[in-house]
Each structure stands twice: as C-alpha cells, then as structure tokens.
Design an enzyme around this catalytic site. Sequence first.
Site, short mmCIF file in Angstrom:
data_model
loop_
_atom_site.label_atom_id
_atom_site.label_comp_id
_atom_site.label_asym_id
_atom_site.label_seq_id
_atom_site.Cartn_x
_atom_site.Cartn_y
_atom_site.Cartn_z
N TYR A 79 6.50 4.67 -13.06
CA TYR A 79 6.99 5.78 -12.22
C TYR A 79 8.16 5.33 -11.36
O TYR A 79 8.91 6.15 -10.84
CB TYR A 79 5.85 6.36 -11.36
N ARG A 80 8.37 4.01 -11.27
CA ARG A 80 9.37 3.47 -10.36
C ARG A 80 9.48 2.00 -10.71
O ARG A 80 8.49 1.40 -11.14
CB ARG A 80 8.81 3.63 -8.95
N TYR A 94 11.03 -3.57 -5.14
CA TYR A 94 11.81 -2.74 -6.07
C TYR A 94 13.32 -3.08 -6.00
O TYR A 94 14.13 -2.33 -6.52
CB TYR A 94 11.61 -1.26 -5.75
N ASP A 99 1.88 2.43 2.96
CA ASP A 99 1.05 1.38 3.54
C ASP A 99 1.72 0.69 4.72
O ASP A 99 1.05 0.25 5.64
CB ASP A 99 0.73 0.31 2.48
N HIS A 114 7.17 -10.32 -3.96
CA HIS A 114 6.45 -9.67 -5.05
C HIS A 114 7.32 -8.67 -5.79
O HIS A 114 8.33 -8.19 -5.27
CB HIS A 114 5.19 -8.95 -4.53
P1 FAD Z 1 15.55 2.42 1.09
O1 FAD Z 1 15.52 1.00 0.68
O2 FAD Z 1 16.49 2.79 2.15
O3 FAD Z 1 15.78 3.39 -0.13
C1 FAD Z 1 15.17 3.21 -1.37
C2 FAD Z 1 16.20 3.45 -2.46
O4 FAD Z 1 16.53 4.85 -2.48
C3 FAD Z 1 17.53 2.74 -2.22
O5 FAD Z 1 17.56 1.49 -2.85
C4 FAD Z 1 18.54 3.69 -2.83
O6 FAD Z 1 18.68 3.43 -4.19
C5 FAD Z 1 17.93 5.05 -2.64
N1 FAD Z 1 18.43 5.70 -1.41
C6 FAD Z 1 18.03 5.42 -0.16
N2 FAD Z 1 18.65 6.22 0.70
C7 FAD Z 1 19.46 7.02 -0.01
C8 FAD Z 1 20.32 8.08 0.35
N3 FAD Z 1 20.45 8.46 1.61
N4 FAD Z 1 21.01 8.71 -0.62
C9 FAD Z 1 20.84 8.34 -1.92
N5 FAD Z 1 20.02 7.34 -2.32
C10 FAD Z 1 19.33 6.70 -1.36
N6 FAD Z 1 6.11 2.06 -1.15
C11 FAD Z 1 5.45 3.24 -1.22
O7 FAD Z 1 6.04 4.26 -1.63
N7 FAD Z 1 4.15 3.32 -0.86
C12 FAD Z 1 3.46 2.25 -0.39
O8 FAD Z 1 2.30 2.37 -0.04
C13 FAD Z 1 4.15 1.00 -0.31
N8 FAD Z 1 3.52 -0.11 0.13
C14 FAD Z 1 4.21 -1.29 0.26
C15 FAD Z 1 3.54 -2.42 0.74
C16 FAD Z 1 4.22 -3.62 0.89
C17 FAD Z 1 3.50 -4.84 1.43
C18 FAD Z 1 5.60 -3.70 0.58
C19 FAD Z 1 6.37 -4.98 0.78
C20 FAD Z 1 6.26 -2.60 0.09
C21 FAD Z 1 5.59 -1.37 -0.07
N9 FAD Z 1 6.22 -0.23 -0.58
C22 FAD Z 1 5.52 0.95 -0.70
C23 FAD Z 1 7.63 -0.30 -1.07
C24 FAD Z 1 8.71 -0.01 -0.01
O9 FAD Z 1 8.59 -0.89 1.09
C25 FAD Z 1 8.68 1.44 0.52
O10 FAD Z 1 8.71 2.35 -0.53
C26 FAD Z 1 9.84 1.73 1.45
O11 FAD Z 1 9.64 2.96 2.10
C27 FAD Z 1 11.19 1.78 0.70
O12 FAD Z 1 12.19 1.29 1.48
P2 FAD Z 1 13.06 2.22 2.44
O13 FAD Z 1 12.19 3.33 2.91
O14 FAD Z 1 13.71 1.36 3.44
O15 FAD Z 1 14.09 2.89 1.45
#
Ligand code: FAD
Length: 602
Positions: free
Chosen positions: A531-532, A147, A207, A450
Amino acid sequence: MTTNTSQSPVPLIQEKYNGAPERLSKEANDVRARLSSNRTLPTSRPRKGAVRLPPDVSSAEFETAIKELRQAIGVENVEVNDKALVDGWYLEHPNTHDAFHIAEQEELVSSATVYPGSTEEVQTTVRWANKFGIPIYPISIGRNLGYGGAAPRVPGGVVLDLGKRMHQILNIDAENASCVVEPGVTYFKLYEEIQKRNLPLWIDTPDLGGGSVLGNAIDRGVGYTPYGDHFANHCGMELVLPNGELLRTGMGAMPGPDGTDNPTWQSFQHAFGPSVDGIFSQSNFGIVTKMGFHLMPEAQHQSYCFTFLRDEDFEHIVDLIRPLAQKRILGNIPQLRHVIQELNVTGLRQADCHTGSGPLTREEIRVAAKKLPLGECSWVFYGTQYGSTNSIAEQLEIIKAEFAKIPGSRFFLPKDLPKGHYLHDRALVCSGVPVLRELEWLNWLPNGAHLFFSPIAPTRGKDARIIHEMIVEAHKRYRFDLFPTLCVAGREIHYIVNVIYDRADPDMKDRAVRMMRELIQKCAAKGFGEYRTHLLFADQVAGTYNWNNSAFMRFNETIKDALDPKGILAPGRNGIWPKRFRGKGWELTEKDVDLRSIGPRL
Ligand code: FAD
C-alpha cells in the site's frame, strides 16, 4: 537544517514548530538518551563528495539558479546542502537525506533545501524549477522514516521543506468538527491547540505524533481511531500544480461569497464533476499547501487486549476478526502483533534476550515474553471500543465470546496491567492523543533503522497464512527478527513489517534490500501488493500493478506528462517518472539489489 544532535534539551513545540509537547518532554529526552547510548556511528562524518548537483545541471548553472532563487525568496530561505550529513533522530531529523539510509548515506541526498513561506513562494519556486530544469521534492515535516525520510528520489534534487515556515492551523471549526492546516502542522501541534481551546474534538494520530497531519495523509498513512484512514477523512485541498498554477479541490473549487472560502469546503469531499483529490496522494502531480480534515467528536472509549497462546492460532484469529470488523462491532482498526513486539516496545534490545548473531530463536522469545506482564503467548490483539458505557460493555461481551473460541485466550484491560505497559500508550493513541512510545523499538539494534514492508492481504485466515508464511520464511533465510503488526479491517489487512537493521552494518543492509526485493516479487505473484513503500522500492512495487500491459502506469504517465512537461516535480515518486527521465536508467527494478549508489543504470 532541522538537525541538532547536541545534548541540549529536545526542542519543545512552543520553541520550534516540529518540537515535542511539554507533557512529553521528559520522555523525549529519555528516549533520545537511550537511542544515543545504542549508537556506535559518529554523529556526522566529513563529506566524501562535493554538493550532489541536480541531474543535467552544471555547477555554474546551479550557482546561477541558487542566486536567482535567493533573490526571489530570501538568502536565508535557500540552503545549499554542502555540510556534513547528520542523521539525528526522530524529533531532530535531517531534511537533507534519508536518516535511515539503506543506500550510502551520501547517495540519497539533496543539493539544496528551500523554505517557502507562503503559497506564492511555492509558486515562485515551482516556476524557478521549470526555468532551470531542476527537480524539486516537497516534504511537509520530512519524518517519513521507513519510507525514505526527507530524501528526494533523484539525488541532487532540491528539497522543498514546506513545514518550517508554513505551519499555521488556519481554522478549527468546532461546529463542523473539521480543521484546515498548512503542511508544517504536526499531530502534536493540532492536538495541543485543541486542548488549549478546550474543544470536544479528537484528532487521529499515527503511532508517533511528530508527523505532519497533511504529509501523512498525502502518503495515505494510517492512525487508530475510527477516523484512522487519513486520506479518506480529508476534505478539500489547495495545491500548486507543476506549472505554478493554483488549484482548489472539492467544494473549494467554488468561491465563497465576497471572496471568502466556500462555506462547505470542509463539509463535502467530492463536490461536482470528477473527484480528483485521489490523484494528488502518493503521486507527483501537485504540491499541497492547505488541506482540510474531519475531526472526530470526543467519545467514551475503552482499550483492551487479548493474548493468544499458539503461533498456529493466527489463521483462526483473523477469521474471527473479519465478521466482527465487517459488522462494525470492533470500534477501530485493531492491531494484531506478534509477542516479539512486546519485547522491543518495552525498550528491550536484541542483546538483552539473545546471544550470538542472527535472529532470536522462538524459545528465546518465549523465555523473554514470559517475564513480561502479558506472560507467555504468541499473538496480542489490541482493540478499542467507543460509545456509551453500556454499549461498550455489550460490544466487549460479543468480542470476548468470539475470542473465547480460541483455547487459552486471555483478556486484559489497562487496569490489569502495570503503568508502563504498552496498552496504556495504545489507549492514548486510540483516543487521539499523540505519543512517542513506539520509538522504543528502534533501540532493538545498535544504530537502529528500519524499512517498512507493507503489503495488503485479504482478511481471510488462509490468505493471511500464505503471506505470513512467506514473510516468516524470508526473515529466517535472511536472518532478521520478524516484527509483524497487522492492522486488520473487515476486508483487508495492512500487514506491516518493520525490518530493523543496523545502519553501520553493510551486510545487514544488503540482506534487507534483497529480502525486500524478493518479498515484493513473491507477494505480487500471489496478488498481494504494497500500500506504500520506501522511495527506492517504489519502481518495483509500481511495476507489480501491471494489469493489462501496465494500463495504470501508462495512465499515470499521461497525466504526469500533461501536468509536468519539464519533469520537475518529484520525479520517480511512487514509480511515476516524467518523460524526461523515463526509460533512461533511473528506474530501480527487482534486479537492483546493490543500492549503494543511486543513479541511472544504463
Ligand atoms: P512527510 O515526510 O512530510 O511527507 C511524506 C511524503 O509525502 C513526502 O516524502 C512527500 O513525498 C509527500 N508530501 C509531503 N508533503 C507534501 C505536500 N505538501 N505536497 C505534496 N507531497 C507531499 N506511519 C503511519 O502512517 N502510521 C503509523 O502508525 C506509523 N508509525 C510509525 C512508527 C515509527 C516508529 C516510525 C519511525 C514511523 C512510523 N510511521 C507511521 C511512518 C511515518 O513516520 C509517518 O507516516 C509520518 O507521518 C510521515 O512523515 P511526515 O508526516 O513528516 O510526512
């Protein structure tokens, strides 16, 4: 920077806030080795250009601004992004750019990274950004891979990496079954702490367990226990607004006695008056510094899977799931996967099952799947039931009777399958134990990366078929293997497609962008919206939510301009541009298929 691709062991959570838990240390090192062995790109390359400056800021102004911020929060907490970019991998990811760059690696980059250590330092940084007109982009952990990763939408924006210094679990209330966390608390960290304290509570994990509990919820991510809707299960936030002011939502808006936090802050989400929490998810209206969550009391559980023989069974499967989900007989949001996912989650690479270029043929998928424990099939349904032994048995009888209506369906429990089968990892995820197994599918192609294409469809066989056929047809035409995972609820399906591409293949990246643009547009024409989405597709997706002359976006823009008149907070996130940038060529529409360079299209 959080990047380290040397072959020293993968950092553990006791060494680094975003590291791997000890129980997964071997798995983490092994999966990193497999991903590295499938990599042809160099770890890093010399930068082509100098530091990417924030828009409308000269290099002298940037220097002055950086100096001032360093004085305010410490030299070591403000890092200019002038070194070689390193993509790393999931557990050692960069905070300087999108590790899965679909644009040129040097395009979607920051000018600097800032590490605030407290809410006050976040406020200081926000006031600084207003003074210098510099866009800031908050991340919690920055593992939003698929994303946009950790990248700011506006090249040259300053990334606010909150996780590095703000990663405390502020409270776990075992009686209330809730917690309060800072941005840098990962699923791994929260899980390990609950185990350490021996509390009868579950977390809900996506996941992969390396993400931020708070960041994932803000982006409305999903997990797979009954608490899988992460934003729905949050309770109370503390935020820094774009003018630097501090806000608490829900019951937190009322002070507790003697200067304490309100005792019901993590008990009741909506409190009194407008429920504003929602506007801080998938938006750019505030920076969340604390967030509360409900935790599920631990429960007995049973994971299982069904296989279905024919591709054409799809419509029937969806129609059988709907009533089971609406009546809450299904315990969680189950996943329906095409059997091709069995291949890549097992760590197989495309080259192991396929000769020539382009996607696998259906026959190649059949031949490869036949050799795996589930045998020949088309669809695999992964579910989990919760409750007492007797009630789980009763629920399973009802579910089995329904799926038996599809000729050739088969039922498996974990004990029926070998130790390495994915169902065992699914059982962990569905009982709140964070793992790393899904990283295997990034190995499908060399330099695997991806994009997620994530539309919502109604849980009705005929609608599901319409969207599925559009996605199948586009994948064929653009020559991609199709990896669909459907999270099927009672009324809607999150149809998640993993568009896997080779980061070193410009033609493949170009095709991926074109296919995304086309699918967003074609799905919207049928009423199916995402949705995203990835940062670079957000304008187009936002543009499809255009009922009544885009009343929704006009409403968002009104809020944005009121809260953030200087347009400093995450401009362009989710397609919301502040007045300063709006209509000046920053928006990327369906026509923008050449994403090699990001910047105003004038
Ligand atoms: P961040 O990257 O820290 O935050 C996400 C976004 O939210 C940021 O870019 C920013 O815009 C905003 N944000 C973050 N923190 C703040 C803050 N404090 N204040 C305001 N805005 C903020 N996702 C799922 O949901 N479900 C799954 O099952 C899933 N499976 C995955 C499987 C694989 C193999 C991969 C590679 C990815 C997957 N993901 C999945 C996507 C992703 O890895 C996760 O959603 C992950 O939790 C998001 O990254 P993060 O938690 O580090 O969030």
